[in-house]
Design a protein around this motif. Sequence first.
Motif, PDB file in Angstrom:
ATOM      1  N   PRO A 196       0.817  -1.228   0.000  1.00  0.00           N
ATOM      2  CA  PRO A 196       0.000   0.000   0.000  1.00  0.00           C
ATOM      3  C   PRO A 196       0.848   1.274   0.000  1.00  0.00           C
ATOM      4  O   PRO A 196       0.377   2.325  -0.412  1.00  0.00           O
ATOM      5  N   THR A 197       2.094   1.181   0.443  1.00  0.00           N
ATOM      6  CA  THR A 197       2.928   2.383   0.496  1.00  0.00           C
ATOM      7  C   THR A 197       3.900   2.445  -0.678  1.00  0.00           C
ATOM      8  O   THR A 197       4.884   3.160  -0.639  1.00  0.00           O
ATOM      9  N   VAL A 231       8.624   4.262  -3.709  1.00  0.00           N
ATOM     10  CA  VAL A 231       9.348   4.317  -4.984  1.00  0.00           C
ATOM     11  C   VAL A 231      10.036   5.672  -5.177  1.00  0.00           C
ATOM     12  O   VAL A 231      11.059   5.758  -5.852  1.00  0.00           O
ATOM     13  N   VAL A 232       9.515   6.741  -4.576  1.00  0.00           N
ATOM     14  CA  VAL A 232      10.154   8.050  -4.734  1.00  0.00           C
ATOM     15  C   VAL A 232      11.073   8.375  -3.554  1.00  0.00           C
ATOM     16  O   VAL A 232      11.546   9.488  -3.425  1.00  0.00           O
ATOM     17  N   THR A 259      -0.689  13.015 -13.143  1.00  0.00           N
ATOM     18  CA  THR A 259       0.431  12.549 -13.965  1.00  0.00           C
ATOM     19  C   THR A 259       1.598  13.523 -13.866  1.00  0.00           C
ATOM     20  O   THR A 259       2.752  13.115 -13.689  1.00  0.00           O
ATOM     21  N   ARG A 300       3.258  13.115 -10.532  1.00  0.00           N
ATOM     22  CA  ARG A 300       4.014  11.857 -10.426  1.00  0.00           C
ATOM     23  C   ARG A 300       5.321  11.945 -11.207  1.00  0.00           C
ATOM     24  O   ARG A 300       6.331  11.397 -10.801  1.00  0.00           O
ATOM     25  N   ALA A 326       7.582  14.140  -9.177  1.00  0.00           N
ATOM     26  CA  ALA A 326       8.010  13.440  -7.954  1.00  0.00           C
ATOM     27  C   ALA A 326       8.905  12.246  -8.279  1.00  0.00           C
ATOM     28  O   ALA A 326       9.224  11.462  -7.398  1.00  0.00           O
ATOM     29  N   THR A 327       9.267  12.073  -9.547  1.00  0.00           N
ATOM     30  CA  THR A 327      10.148  10.991 -10.029  1.00  0.00           C
ATOM     31  C   THR A 327       9.541   9.590  -9.877  1.00  0.00           C
ATOM     32  O   THR A 327      10.259   8.601  -9.888  1.00  0.00           O
ATOM     33  N   ALA A 328       8.209   9.495  -9.762  1.00  0.00           N
ATOM     34  CA  ALA A 328       7.587   8.168  -9.662  1.00  0.00           C
ATOM     35  C   ALA A 328       7.505   7.509 -11.030  1.00  0.00           C
ATOM     36  O   ALA A 328       7.666   6.290 -11.148  1.00  0.00           O
ATOM     37  N   LEU A 331      12.829  15.811  -1.618  1.00  0.00           N
ATOM     38  CA  LEU A 331      11.424  15.761  -2.041  1.00  0.00           C
ATOM     39  C   LEU A 331      10.510  15.265  -0.915  1.00  0.00           C
ATOM     40  O   LEU A 331      10.840  14.323  -0.206  1.00  0.00           O
ATOM     41  N   TYR A 365       6.498  13.982  -0.784  1.00  0.00           N
ATOM     42  CA  TYR A 365       5.428  13.660  -1.736  1.00  0.00           C
ATOM     43  C   TYR A 365       4.221  13.101  -0.993  1.00  0.00           C
ATOM     44  O   TYR A 365       4.338  12.138  -0.239  1.00  0.00           O
ATOM     45  N   PRO A 424       0.958  11.400  -2.133  1.00  0.00           N
ATOM     46  CA  PRO A 424       0.220  10.912  -3.309  1.00  0.00           C
ATOM     47  C   PRO A 424      -1.286  11.134  -3.151  1.00  0.00           C
ATOM     48  O   PRO A 424      -1.771  11.391  -2.050  1.00  0.00           O
ATOM     49  N   PRO A 460      -2.740   8.174  -0.537  1.00  0.00           N
ATOM     50  CA  PRO A 460      -1.603   7.634   0.201  1.00  0.00           C
ATOM     51  C   PRO A 460      -1.989   6.307   0.845  1.00  0.00           C
ATOM     52  O   PRO A 460      -3.042   6.186   1.459  1.00  0.00           O
ATOM     53  N   GLY A 461      -1.171   5.289   0.665  1.00  0.00           N
ATOM     54  CA  GLY A 461      -1.460   3.985   1.267  1.00  0.00           C
ATOM     55  C   GLY A 461      -0.800   3.891   2.626  1.00  0.00           C
ATOM     56  O   GLY A 461       0.206   4.537   2.887  1.00  0.00           O
ATOM     57  N   PHE A 462      -1.396   3.094   3.486  1.00  0.00           N
ATOM     58  CA  PHE A 462      -0.833   2.898   4.817  1.00  0.00           C
ATOM     59  C   PHE A 462      -0.795   1.410   5.113  1.00  0.00           C
ATOM     60  O   PHE A 462      -1.559   0.644   4.550  1.00  0.00           O
ATOM     61  N   VAL A 491      -9.039  16.665  -0.571  1.00  0.00           N
ATOM     62  CA  VAL A 491     -10.197  15.882  -1.023  1.00  0.00           C
ATOM     63  C   VAL A 491     -10.688  14.981   0.115  1.00  0.00           C
ATOM     64  O   VAL A 491      -9.890  14.368   0.824  1.00  0.00           O
TER      65      VAL A 491
END
Lengths: 282, 287
Positions: A149-150, A155-156, B44, B47, B50-52, B80, B82, B84, B87-89, B166
């Motif tokens: 999930p993270t 990745v950045v 996009t 991302r 942010a170099t993703a 940086l 970031y 997202p 965001p995932g946890f 959001v």
Amino acid sequence: MTGHGDWHVPDDDLRAYARGTLAPPALWSADAHLAACARCRAGLAEAAGPVDVDAGWLRLDAELDAPRAGWCEGLLVRLGVPDHVARLLTATPVLRRSWLGAVAAVLAMSVAAVLTTGAPDGSPTLFLALAPLLPLAGVALSYGPAMDPTYEIAVVAPLHGFRLLMIRTVAVLAVGIGLNGLATLALPAYGLRALAWLLPALALTGAGLALTPRLGPVAAPAAVGGGWIALLLAAEAAREPGGGPLAPFTAAGQGVCAGVAVAAAGVLFLVRDRFDRSPSAH
Amino acid sequence: MTITVSASGLSLHYGRTRALDEVGLRLSPGVTGLLGPNGAGKTTLLRVLATAVPADRGAFTVLGHDPGTVRGRQEVRRRLGYLPQTPGFHPDFTAFAFVDYVAVLKELTDRRARHREVRRVLEEVGLGDVRGRRIKKLSGGMRQRVALAAALVGDPGFLVLDEPTVGLDPEQRMRFRELIAGAGEGRTVLLSTHQTEDVAMLCRRVLVMAAGSVRFDGTPAELTARAAGRVWRSDRRDAGAKAGWRTGTGEFRQVGDPPEGAELVEPTLEDGYLLVLDGAVDAEVAA
């Protein structure tokens, strides 16, 4: 059209507003109207639910001390793993009890099947076919946007993606091979032949990772796993009745597996920088 | 004005969809807003910056470093922060453990220094008291602040925030805006948002994107000025309106080409935004 005074925010819009998903310009209509209309504000309070109240309670009974490390993290640190590496490992999705339990169950069932049905060819084929797939699946599930999930944050991060992948791979492989090894101990009658899963496991895991930059983190291990099963079925079809173990579990087959494992490790090293970017567009 | 982030000719295709089309920009310290409807290419662009994901074409630099090389990319990532879009946890992690994990990813290996930094950022976003709570037990607004805290670890010079407001209720949104305003002091912040209010309150500059390209680049006041003489009020939807919405009095506020003798009103930021998009927002809502 509706007159000035008798218009109210529609229920659907109110619910979307409460969720924060109402888009302009309907959002602006709702914003302007809610400021002036008690009836719609009451409707909004109903739609918003008790989340805010819960948040207040959370703050009241919050723990104030810095958190203690979990059992897994504590064990790793006691085993001499640096604490920051232990933190990276505990965030590995598959190093969790549910996954470990599933692997143990699969191994127990395959061992039980071998013990109850016996092995006319002198080789615990079902166990040997299944065991190499478990480390492959474990490594595949420990990395990538679908499973972690993270991932987008990882990745950045300046920590190189390949280094994170290797830290997790080594840990998952160690756990997977350890569990497979324990299962092997339950099959003493087969002696060293019951260890013929080890080189295929390394070959499959290495090949799955080496193909990931090209095929993606889901398709690559799936293709390798599918290839392994196809290979075993072909070997079974080609085997003469009562003709000993399947080709991958013979001495020659084991040699090929070792070669594939070494070649995959070489390719993996060459493509290491490709793990530094998100593999998917979204 | 110091230029900290500059990009030119950034293009990116997903299959046949052109997500970014020759995007160029120059950012300086302070908060820059990135406005645009869904699918405009905001995420996009963030991302890529942010170099993703790498762009198909074009180049950019962040604080003097070129992310086109492995070494340069790592230098950019060291500077940086970031957040997202989603965001995932790890839901079983506590707020502290999660931010600590991100701090390890950001190369803070010394335990004591890292924990001090984790406490600092959690205090900064107002979560010092709940740092031992599991993330799954936190409200949406608190989770978003955990993600912001993670982005702030290591005091990054370039902060990329993808629609952080959001899903927040108005009070949380207000609180989050204060945090972003604080974070924007002395740093370059690029904030993507649907909300013109966010831009009006926070941003010294605003970019408007649509269909993968930048349609406007200027100050919020300049965006508002685009709508001078092109906003009017009336009882009905007029033919010349590119977009219109109902105000609190039930009248329609409309932007576009006003009819003869229309009752013109003072333009706002959202009027300018709608005109730059040529009514595209309205079309999206109707769809």
